[in-house]
Enzyme design. Sequence first.
Site, short mmCIF file in Angstrom:
data_model
loop_
_atom_site.label_atom_id
_atom_site.label_comp_id
_atom_site.label_asym_id
_atom_site.label_seq_id
_atom_site.Cartn_x
_atom_site.Cartn_y
_atom_site.Cartn_z
N TYR A 90 0.77 -1.23 0.00
CA TYR A 90 0.00 0.00 0.00
C TYR A 90 0.81 1.29 0.00
O TYR A 90 0.24 2.38 -0.09
CB TYR A 90 -0.97 0.00 1.19
CG TYR A 90 -2.03 -1.07 1.04
CD1 TYR A 90 -3.13 -0.86 0.22
CD2 TYR A 90 -1.91 -2.30 1.69
CE1 TYR A 90 -4.09 -1.84 0.05
CE2 TYR A 90 -2.88 -3.29 1.53
CZ TYR A 90 -3.96 -3.05 0.70
OH TYR A 90 -4.92 -4.03 0.53
N PHE B 160 -10.24 -4.90 11.51
CA PHE B 160 -11.48 -4.56 10.84
C PHE B 160 -11.41 -5.04 9.42
O PHE B 160 -11.61 -4.70 8.50
CB PHE B 160 -11.79 -3.05 10.93
CG PHE B 160 -10.63 -2.15 10.56
CD1 PHE B 160 -10.43 -1.77 9.25
CD2 PHE B 160 -9.73 -1.71 11.52
CE1 PHE B 160 -9.38 -0.94 8.90
CE2 PHE B 160 -8.67 -0.88 11.18
CZ PHE B 160 -8.49 -0.48 9.86
#
Length: 410
Positions: free
Chosen positions: A123, A410
């Site tokens: 990322y 999450f």
Amino acid sequence: MTTEPRVLSASEWDAWLGCPELAFGGVPIAPESRELYAALIEPRRALGHWDGADCVGTAGSYSFRLTVPGGAAVPAAGVTMVSVAATHRRQGLLTSMMRRQLDDVRSWGEPLAVLLASEPGIYGRFGYGAATTETNLRIDTSQVRLALPPGTDGVRVRRSSPVTALDACEAVYARLAEARPGTPVRRPGWERMAVSDPESARKGGSPLQCVLAERDGEVTGYATFHLRPAWDDAGPRGTVAVRDLAALDPASYAALWRFVFGIDLTSVVECRNRPVDDAVLRMVSDVRRCEVRQRDGLYVRLVELGRALEARTYRTPVDVVLEVEDTFCPWNAGRWRLTADSKGAAVCRRTDDEPELALSVSDLGAAYLGGVSLTTLAAAGLVRELRVGALAGAAPAFSSDVQPWCPHGF
């Protein structure tokens, strides 16, 4: 195949979830986990690439609020369920989803995006920087003792079912979230994640167990854990796998650790994802027998740079001009003057003044929560000092007394 990602429709949920399920190894997601994900997902924030009826790429995000230095809870997109089918790699699907997602996040007025990376090398090219560190522990409780602070004996520790104790645990979590950067402020419904307990995730352990710490009738802490029994020729060698352990004061914290250290028929306490400055590391008699391992945690992406830098406070007064490189979100690129007064309140505006520090948006994201020093980044060649003394002035301002930490996935 769709050339651009599109928003998920309600009827496509099962096919959409099947893509990350397969990308992460093909092990079926437990039915109770699928039901929980379906309840928490926000369809308008879920993107997919489709090849006919097959979903071949996914990226979603939750509408979080994230605690930043100073205690503010800042709107942030919690990026999740990012996957590309093995049959469709290297075709630009991930880049197109990251492009659409960050454009959407900006349009929703959220200055930050955050994620937990499956692989750390993915990322950075999209502007994310590793901003927190998590600590994993494997403690030999047969050899390690705890130094307990005054008042520990005055704390009552009692058992409860995780579901029955959930409201009390959430109240403790909410108070602690205000004080530690990097902690998501949980929205309604997210408390269910704390007690989700599919058998497939227990690694041979017991159902989730819970104890509460109490002082004067008030719940001041909690611990949830699994027990994994084991025996050898010398006797019991069970493991306590701590899932969460949190408390509002040192005595309650110590009482919970004393409890998990002392569970019968166990000799190991395992903890995944503890803060890097966890106080228990100063309570143990022999840190070498705690097998401390660290790894990258939360990645931060500044979506609206000026708003993000103004949302947090600064530890010392600062006045610095930043030259920021951001090729993926060019609206952030260029020169910004960041000023903060003695109370930490900040203003960050565009400027034509001469730059004093130069860095990429991913490295600014790494430093944003105060856990990564600008001085360290400069030593690695990632921050360039363009005015002598600028680094010494800016680095302390970005630091944090409490190390940032994201306590759950999450």
